[in-house]
Design an enzyme around this catalytic site. Structure first.
Site, PDB file in Angstrom:
ATOM      1  CE  LYS A  90       6.839  -5.578   3.050  1.00 22.60           C
ATOM      2  NZ  LYS A  90       6.073  -4.563   3.784  1.00 22.60           N
ATOM      3  CE  LYS A  97       8.953  -2.588   2.000  1.00 21.10           C
ATOM      4  NZ  LYS A  97       7.916  -1.779   2.657  1.00 21.10           N
ATOM      5  CG  ASP A 142       8.009  -0.992   6.346  1.00 17.33           C
ATOM      6  OD1 ASP A 142       7.899  -1.463   7.488  1.00 17.33           O
ATOM      7  OD2 ASP A 142       7.651  -1.608   5.320  1.00 17.33           O
TER       8      ASP A 142
END
Lengths: 313, 256
Positions: free
Chosen positions: B192, B156, B93
């Site tokens: 996400k 995300k 991430d």
């Protein structure tokens, strides 16, 4: 300078009678607006999420008010609010909680005529109503006084056979469900509620089903007397619908039953087995009796915490 | 479709292991419940998490690139990424450089993402836009497009460190960007939303939105994840409530 004095013309007798006639006409065609007695959750006055209500009739059979008929979800919302408010209320100083209880008494005193009227409307005699409201106010003052004293009375330093300083203190049980009595709808409610909240618990209570007016008006008193939102939540509705939810909800730490039905209490006991919540029966025959004014009522919704503190020899 | 996350500066090996156990078996009294999709930790805990999760289907995601601020040189970011992947991270991430993005240096941001993607190798790359700092929905759309063009496998919303985190409008903008990218290139990108999704009811609203915008295909852990640890407990609470018929208390569920 010009004369700016305003002169009122005297109305003639015929004008006067015409005006009165108009008022009379309007009166005869006027529909009474029934107050919807709303519930009290998290410091707000919503209607039941179910949209249901029931019409309350006076002792003489006349419709006097629409009352919310609460659902299981209203109860759940109230528990969520009570849970959120509890820790902060418990950590308020005892002195402050006492002040707030005293403030409730003050606000109730200011609105005593309204409460007397409501009790009379629901079948009380005016003497009995007056006595009930006055005793309710006094009872709040009584428990307000205990707020910074019960801890000293019930806490203890315990003798132990090791080098420890051992002491026990009280902590509030948490979120308490209260099923208020059907009769003495104001005095019974306050006598059961005051010891719960003075001890730092938050409360979700179900008002008297047949005489709910005072409890809803009492919510208005609470709302104007510095009680933090969520500490007291007041629901109205049918006890047989909500009883099992009060006793089975896992996030309710104690249930105080102030009604007079053995069957109802038995249901609570059976449901509470699944979650081990504390259950207390508080059903005095007479709400004016001395047993209602006792610090042991506060103790009902307190837990004892004992601490072993190591010390040198 | 849930990632359990622990990204506190006070994290320890013990806490990571505990979270991993919860990831594999979310609630002891519900042994049939499936495991979560992934556990998201700081790079230094990747090996701990990997070990604790061995033999399970749960993936290890590591935040990298000077999370959460992204304020470091590209060289450091790339080495951090490489290291996390070598430790065994299945997913990386990364955060974008919001300062550069807002200053209009889109090439810089794009090159950075592409470079990190290269370092990732087999690991999946999730690009955190940190929508709470991008000010406008236009910027969010632009950042989404940019991240996908540069090679993101997932986009995300947030780090969880900045408020507001994931919201429905922001997520919709990103979902639409994914949809348009798919129509244009035929390549599927995952989504996400992270932070701020605490209740099962809210999660359901997100799922409806994904289904309506991207279709049924995206409703799988490969293409959609919730980054919300608090949500896990609310889901458990609702599941137990469905089974027992009784409203539940958080007291009976593990905190981490």
């Amino acid at each position: 300078m010009t004369d700016k004095t305003i002169k009122f013309e005297k109305r003639s007798a015929s004008d006067e009678s015409k005006a009165i006639e108009g008022v009379e006409q309007a009166k005869s065609s006027r529909l009474n607006v029934l107050k919807t007695y709303k519930i009290y959750i998290d410091g707000k006055f919503p209607r039941s999420e179910s949209g249901r209500y029931y019409t309350l009739e006076s002792a003489k059979g006349k419709a006097i008010a629409n009352v919310s008929l609460c659902s299981r979800k209203d109860f759940r919302d109230a528990v969520t609010a009570a849970r959120a408010a509890q820790l902060k209320w418990a950590s308020a100083t005892a002195y402050n909680r006492g002040q707030i209880l005293y403030r409730i008494a003050e606000m109730l005193e200011a609105r005593r005529t309204q409460f007397i009227e409501e009790l009379v409307l629901q079948g009380s005699t005016s003497e009995a109503a007056q006595a009930e409201v006055e005793t309710s106010i006094d009872r709040l003052v009584y428990f307000a006084g205990w707020s910074d004293k019960y801890q000293q009375i019930f806490s203890s330093v315990n003798p132990v056979a090791s080098s420890h300083f051992n002491f026990s203190i009280l902590e509030p049980t948490g979120v308490v469900g209260l099923l208020a009595p059907e009769e003495n709808s104001l005095l019974g409610l306050i006598s059961a509620l005051a010891p719960i909240i003075v001890g730092g618990n938050s409360c979700v209570l179900l008002a008297s089903g047949s005489k709910p007016l005072c409890s809803v008006s009492f919510a208005e008193v609470l709302n104007s007397s510095d009680v933090p939102a969520g500490v007291v939540n007041i629901l109205t509705g049918y006890r047989k619908e909500l009883l099992s939810h009060f006793s089975s909800h896992m996030d309710v730490n104690a249930v105080v039953y102030a009604g007079d039905s053995d069957d109802e209490f038995k249901t609570i006991q059976q449901n509470a087995v699944s979650n081990l919540k504390r259950i207390i029966r508080f059903s005095p025959k007479n709400w004016y009796s001395p047993e209602c004014e006792s610090p042991y009522r506060i103790l009902d919704c307190q837990e004892t915490k004992t601490t072993w503190h190591p010390i040198g020899n | 479709m849930l990632d359990l996350t622990t990204l506190d500066a006070k994290d320890t090996d013990g806490k990571v292991k505990q979270l991993c156990r919860k990831a594999i078996r979310p609630h002891d009294s519900l042994p049939d419940l499936p495991s979560v999709a992934a556990v998201c930790v700081y790079p230094n805990f990747v090996s701990t998490a990997k070990e604790a999760l061995s033999g399970s289907s749960v993936k290890v995601a590591a935040v990298a690139t000077a999370f959460p601020s992204g304020m470091s040189t590209l060289k450091v970011k790339l080495r951090e990424t490489k290291w996390a992947v070598n430790q065994g991270a299945d997913e990386i991430d990364m955060v974008i450089s919001r300062g550069k993005f807002l200053a209009g240096e889109y090439d810089f941001v794009s090159d950075e993402i592409a470079a990190v993607k290269e370092e990732c190798g087999p690991a999946h790359l999730k690009v955190i836009l940190e929508t709470g700092e991008l000010s406008t929905l236009d910027n969010i759309r632009k950042a989404s497009d940019l991240a996908m063009e540069a090679g993101a496998d997932f986009i995300k919303t947030s780090t969880g460190k900045i408020q507001p985190a994931a919201t429905l409008p922001v997520t919709l903008v990103m979902l639409e960007a994914i949809r348009d990218f798919y129509y244009r290139t035929g390549k599927k990108i995952g989504m996400k939303p992270a932070g701020g999704i605490a209740t099962a009811k809210l999660a359901l609203q997100y799922l409806v939105m994904v289904r309506e915008t991207l279709g049924q295909e995206w409703l799988s852990p490969d293409w959609f994840r919730f980054g919300a640890s608090v949500l896990a407990n609310d889901l458990l609470r609702q599941i137990v409530k469905e089974q027992t018929g009784v409203y539940q208390s958080f007291d009976y569920f593990t905190k981490d």
